[in-house]
Design a protein around this motif. Structure first.
Motif, PDB file in Angstrom:
ATOM      1  N   GLU A   1       0.575  -1.199   0.022  1.00 54.72           N
ATOM      2  CA  GLU A   1       0.284   0.640   0.555  1.00 54.72           C
ATOM      3  C   GLU A   1       0.714   0.855  -0.468  1.00 54.72           C
ATOM      4  N   LEU A   2       2.327   1.095   0.655  1.00 54.96           N
ATOM      5  CA  LEU A   2       3.667   2.319   1.044  1.00 54.96           C
ATOM      6  C   LEU A   2       2.908   2.500  -0.945  1.00 54.96           C
ATOM      7  N   LEU A   3       3.455   2.225  -1.916  1.00 53.21           N
ATOM      8  CA  LEU A   3       4.159   1.990  -2.822  1.00 53.21           C
ATOM      9  C   LEU A   3       2.641   1.979  -3.967  1.00 53.21           C
ATOM     10  N   VAL A   4       1.370   1.931  -3.784  1.00 53.30           N
ATOM     11  CA  VAL A   4       0.432   2.428  -3.719  1.00 53.30           C
ATOM     12  C   VAL A   4       0.028   3.702  -4.262  1.00 53.30           C
ATOM     13  N   ALA A   5       0.126   4.351  -2.967  1.00 52.97           N
ATOM     14  CA  ALA A   5      -0.208   5.358  -2.596  1.00 52.97           C
ATOM     15  C   ALA A   5       1.153   6.358  -3.316  1.00 52.97           C
ATOM     16  N   ARG A   6       1.948   6.064  -3.365  1.00 57.79           N
ATOM     17  CA  ARG A   6       3.474   7.193  -3.729  1.00 57.79           C
ATOM     18  C   ARG A   6       3.145   6.933  -5.122  1.00 57.79           C
ATOM     19  N   ALA A   7       2.557   5.923  -6.150  1.00 57.04           N
ATOM     20  CA  ALA A   7       1.976   5.381  -7.862  1.00 57.04           C
ATOM     21  C   ALA A   7       0.894   6.777  -7.903  1.00 57.04           C
ATOM     22  N   CYS A   8      -0.005   6.561  -6.358  1.00 57.49           N
ATOM     23  CA  CYS A   8      -1.138   7.260  -7.223  1.00 57.49           C
ATOM     24  C   CYS A   8      -0.399   8.808  -7.391  1.00 57.49           C
ATOM     25  N   GLU A   9      -0.509   9.305  -5.797  1.00 54.43           N
ATOM     26  CA  GLU A   9       0.591  10.737  -5.913  1.00 54.43           C
ATOM     27  C   GLU A   9       0.963  11.020  -6.883  1.00 54.43           C
ATOM     28  N   GLU A  10       1.999   9.731  -7.524  1.00 52.86           N
ATOM     29  CA  GLU A  10       3.510  10.336  -8.229  1.00 52.86           C
ATOM     30  C   GLU A  10       2.939  10.400  -9.561  1.00 52.86           C
ATOM     31  N   LEU A  11       2.052   9.514 -10.348  1.00 55.92           N
ATOM     32  CA  LEU A  11       1.617   9.063 -11.844  1.00 55.92           C
ATOM     33  C   LEU A  11       0.031   8.959 -11.677  1.00 55.92           C
ATOM     34  N   GLY A  12      -0.339   9.406 -11.049  1.00 54.19           N
ATOM     35  CA  GLY A  12      -2.119   8.776 -10.595  1.00 54.19           C
ATOM     36  C   GLY A  12      -2.809   8.093 -10.874  1.00 54.19           C
ATOM     37  N   GLY A  13      -3.776   7.266 -11.650  1.00 51.97           N
ATOM     38  CA  GLY A  13      -4.672   6.531 -11.866  1.00 51.97           C
ATOM     39  C   GLY A  13      -5.026   6.595 -10.594  1.00 51.97           C
ATOM     40  N   GLU A  14      -5.854   5.019 -10.566  1.00 53.40           N
ATOM     41  CA  GLU A  14      -6.831   4.547  -9.287  1.00 53.40           C
ATOM     42  C   GLU A  14      -5.777   3.125  -8.362  1.00 53.40           C
ATOM     43  N   PRO A  15      -6.169   3.468  -7.016  1.00 55.24           N
ATOM     44  CA  PRO A  15      -5.749   2.577  -5.921  1.00 55.24           C
ATOM     45  C   PRO A  15      -6.070   1.134  -6.962  1.00 55.24           C
ATOM     46  N   ALA A  16      -6.071   0.967  -7.433  1.00 55.41           N
ATOM     47  CA  ALA A  16      -6.596  -0.291  -7.755  1.00 55.41           C
ATOM     48  C   ALA A  16      -5.372  -1.085  -9.237  1.00 55.41           C
ATOM     49  N   TYR A  17      -5.800  -0.161 -10.006  1.00 53.47           N
ATOM     50  CA  TYR A  17      -4.399  -0.491 -10.680  1.00 53.47           C
ATOM     51  C   TYR A  17      -3.235  -0.580 -10.404  1.00 53.47           C
TER      52      TYR A  17
END
Length: 284
Positions: free
Chosen positions: A218-234
């Motif tokens: 979830e730490l990676l998921v949150a970082r990806a959503c913040e920096e790159l956009g997209g949805e957590p599920a993706y």
């Protein structure tokens, strides 16, 4: 005692490699490591020129210079099936693409040669290739299809481009039954001999980063959503479908890739994969 000057470490500037580096803290290595972040093609060149001591590099670049490098065991960027970020975008039907022009990103080595292997061996085709900066719209202005990798490919896949998309990881799996390894972590052999203890410390730190990343996705998921956009599920699915090991399964797929590349004349020599052995380096 070995001389301890800082080891320069190159990390890939794509989300697909985050787990290997996410929890790596230079301070915990006592200032012994200096990290630089680049796209794979620049890391490949930097390690080969000796500007970097250790780097995550394209698997193909490792094969080209395997006599000079040693692999850090247990670390890779791989997929068992679809990879979701190495994608061929086709604006024309596949039949036309196979006889047409494909624009390939200039940021990779493994993926562009994987595409050549798949085109020649799987489809029996020999399209015309061009190499260019990774911009989908610009690439498709003068080509029938475009190969993108990494975060650029992900963002393009979210757009309504009207393109048919082929995932090269999924196609490789369908054809060979193997997963594919796109990047490995390699050290220059001279560095492994000169600084075995520090290199072993770095290797353990990278393995620990991988373990912690996979335990706390979830730490990676949150970082990806913040920096790159997209949805957590993706992003949950994205990191879940990647593999960061370099065990027998990954080695088998990689050996097959190297064999095909050699047969097509993309590699000039056979590849014998050599791995860091802490005990032999420390006492050799």
């Amino acid at each position: 005692m070995e001389s301890r000057h800082p080891i320069t470490l190159g990390r890939i500037d794509y989300a697909n490699a985050w787990p290997i580096f996410f929890h790596l803290h230079e301070a915990r290595l006592g200032g012994g490591v200096q990290v630089t972040t680049q796209v794979p093609a620049r890391l490949n060149a930097g390690l080969q020129r000796g500007e970097l001591d250790v780097a995550a590099i394209s698997s193909f670049a490792y094969a080209q210079h395997s006599d000079d490098y040693i692999l850090l065991p247990g670390l890779s960027v791989s997929s068992e099936d679809r990879v979701n970020s190495i994608l061929l975008f086709m604006k024309r039907p596949l039949e036309e693409v196979l006889q047409g022009t494909i624009a390939m990103t200039n940021t990779s080595a493994t993926s562009v040669n994987l595409l050549r292997i798949l085109m020649h061996n799987y489809y029996g085709a020999q399209p015309h290739y061009t190499t260019t900066a990774p911009s989908l719209d610009d690439m498709l202005e003068s080509a029938d299809a475009a190969l993108l990798i990494g975060d650029t490919a992900i963002k393009a896949s979210w757009r309504d481009t009207g393109c048919q998309i082929i995932d090269l990881g999924a196609l490789w799996r369908r054809w060979t039954g193997h997963g594919m390894t796109y990047a490995v972590v390699a050290a220059r052999k001279d560095v492994a001999q000169q600084q075995p203890e520090l290199l072993s410390e770095l290797h353990e730190a990278l393995l620990d980063s991988k373990r912690r990343s996979l335990q706390q996705p979830e730490l990676l998921v949150a970082r990806a959503c913040e920096e790159l956009g997209g949805e957590p599920a993706y992003w949950r699915r994205y990191f879940q479908e990647l593999n960061y090991d370099l065990g027998p399964s990954q080695q088998a797929g990689l050996s097959l890739y190297f064999r095909y590349a050699r047969e097509l004349g993309l590699l000039e020599q056979d590849v014998r994969m050599q791995y860091l052995n802490h005990q032999s380096l420390s006492h050799g």
